[in-house]
Design a protein around this motif. Structure first.
Motif, short mmCIF file in Angstrom:
data_model
loop_
_atom_site.label_atom_id
_atom_site.label_comp_id
_atom_site.label_asym_id
_atom_site.label_seq_id
_atom_site.Cartn_x
_atom_site.Cartn_y
_atom_site.Cartn_z
N UNK A 144 0.83 -1.20 0.00
CA UNK A 144 0.00 0.00 0.00
C UNK A 144 0.86 1.25 0.00
N UNK A 145 1.93 1.25 0.76
CA UNK A 145 2.79 2.42 0.84
C UNK A 145 3.45 2.70 -0.52
N UNK A 146 3.88 1.66 -1.19
CA UNK A 146 4.51 1.84 -2.50
C UNK A 146 3.53 2.45 -3.49
N UNK A 147 2.28 2.00 -3.47
CA UNK A 147 1.26 2.54 -4.36
C UNK A 147 0.93 3.99 -4.02
N UNK A 148 0.86 4.31 -2.71
CA UNK A 148 0.57 5.67 -2.27
C UNK A 148 1.61 6.66 -2.79
N UNK A 189 6.58 14.02 2.05
CA UNK A 189 7.91 14.38 2.55
C UNK A 189 8.79 13.16 2.77
N UNK A 190 10.07 13.30 2.49
CA UNK A 190 10.99 12.16 2.53
C UNK A 190 10.94 11.43 3.85
N UNK A 191 10.93 12.17 4.97
CA UNK A 191 10.98 11.53 6.28
C UNK A 191 9.71 10.77 6.62
N UNK A 192 8.64 11.01 5.83
CA UNK A 192 7.36 10.34 6.08
C UNK A 192 7.05 9.27 5.03
N UNK A 193 8.00 8.97 4.17
CA UNK A 193 7.73 8.01 3.11
C UNK A 193 7.85 6.56 3.58
N UNK A 194 8.98 6.17 4.13
CA UNK A 194 9.23 4.77 4.48
C UNK A 194 9.54 4.55 5.96
N UNK A 195 10.02 5.57 6.64
CA UNK A 195 10.36 5.41 8.05
C UNK A 195 9.18 4.96 8.91
N UNK A 253 15.48 4.99 2.85
CA UNK A 253 14.92 5.15 1.50
C UNK A 253 14.13 3.90 1.13
N UNK A 254 13.53 3.93 -0.06
CA UNK A 254 12.62 2.86 -0.46
C UNK A 254 13.29 1.50 -0.49
N UNK A 255 14.41 1.41 -1.18
CA UNK A 255 15.06 0.11 -1.33
C UNK A 255 15.57 -0.44 -0.01
N UNK A 256 16.16 0.43 0.82
CA UNK A 256 16.72 -0.02 2.09
C UNK A 256 15.63 -0.55 3.02
N UNK A 257 14.52 0.19 3.12
CA UNK A 257 13.44 -0.23 4.02
C UNK A 257 12.74 -1.48 3.50
#
Length: 333
Positions: free
Chosen positions: A28-32, A39-45, A61-65
């Motif tokens: 769901x997060x990837x689709x959102x 904001x970057x800090x609210x994307x994957x953390x 970041x996306x790949x790391x998380x």
């Protein structure tokens, strides 16, 4: 039932449920993020926070998380680790679960650690996460149709719904506390998108819109995911399933005083039955959800103490309670 076997039944189902929940929030997060600028800090953390990970050393970041939550063997909450732990618990209790169930768990354990899973992940992550979600759904269906519905089944259900209740509360808590730090974002398109994402993370999008005529604000969704009495992923509904399973395990009627685990489940169910979303918002939704999460953790500890840790006084108390129940039954005949 041997306490060791019961513990493995409970944790097998918890790990399977955990793998599905992790896959769902990642999907769901990837689709959102494809549709909205966040904001970057609210994307994957926030996804790390949902899994209880607060000391992630790498950049979020996306790949790391996604790699950490999907493949990292050192992360007990990753999808790969969850399926590994589920398979190990199932292996120990093969005499309790059905042959069909063991075959499927073992198949998916080999699949997640083989090249096919990696290839699907690299090719289409939405398809990969959908496959993970189907694994738990398929295994629960096999268990429901092939396991005897005795104590092992009740521990299986207890673990599943306890894990699910905790995950739903965690997702809501992170949304309210981290994704919406300022009031000027309320009712904006990005705020509404986050709330819809929360619904989808809990597989509640269709059920919500079939029950509620309109989406007015985020608290409407929070009310649905916390209090709805019939949606199978709401916190209250999950805890009602836990209450039912715990009383079947002990053999006590719902009105009878139970052990520590039963009492804590009943207290939380009663509290949720009396509270409203307005009460929670007034007291602070973050604080209220944190209270719910802590109480669910307390229930997990109480389950361990009540069923899995040897205590001579508890054994005597249980035997005395069984004797009293038997005497009452005989006097009624």
């Amino acid at each position: 039932m041997i306490s060791r076997v019961a513990e493995h039944c409970l944790w097998m189902s918890r790990y399977l449920e955990r793998a599905e929940n992790t896959a769902r929030v990642l999907d769901v997060n990837q689709t959102l993020l494809l549709d909205f600028e966040v904001p970057t800090e609210h994307q994957w953390k926030p996804l790390l926070t949902i899994s209880g990970i607060h000391d992630f050393a790498e950049h979020s970041n996306a790949d790391a998380v996604q790699n950490h939550l999907t493949w990292d063997d050192d992360n007990p909450c990753s999808i790969a680790s969850s399926l590994t732990y589920a398979r190990e618990n199932a292996r120990i209790i093969r005499e309790v679960i059905s042959g069909d169930m063991w075959e499927r768990i073992n198949f998916y354990y080999l699949w997640i650690h083989g090249p096919d899973a990696r290839a699907r992940y690299n090719r289409d992550r939405n398809d990969f996460y959908s496959q993970i979600k189907r694994i738990n759904e398929l295994l629960f269906g096999i268990a429901e149709g092939t396991m005897s519905h005795g104590e092992a089944w009740d521990f299986f259900r207890l673990g599943k719904y306890l894990e699910r209740a905790c995950q739903t509360a965690r997702i809501l808590d992170v949304k309210y506390h981290m994704l919406l730090p300022t009031s000027d974002a309320i009712n904006t398109p990005i705020d509404n998108a986050h709330w819809i994402a929360i619904l989808k993370s809990c597989s509640g999008y269709e059920a919500f819109h079939k029950q509620r005529q309109s989406f007015e604000h985020g608290t409407t969704i929070a009310d649905f995911l916390i209090f709805d009495p019939i949606f199978p992923r709401s916190v209250r509904r999950c805890l009602l399933y836990c209450q039912e399973a715990s009383h079947k395990i002990s053999g006590r009627k719902m009105q009878q005083e139970g052990n520590e685990a039963e009492r804590l489940i009943e207290n939380l169910v009663d509290w949720l039955s009396l509270a409203t979303i307005e009460d929670m918002v007034k007291a602070g939704l973050h604080e209220s959800l944190t209270k719910v999460i802590n109480k669910i953790h307390d229930i997990g500890g109480a389950i361990s103490r009540s069923y899995f840790e040897f205590n001579q006084e508890r054994v005597i108390e249980t035997l005395r309670g069984n004797t009293q129940t038997q005497s009452q039954s005989q006097s009624q005949v």
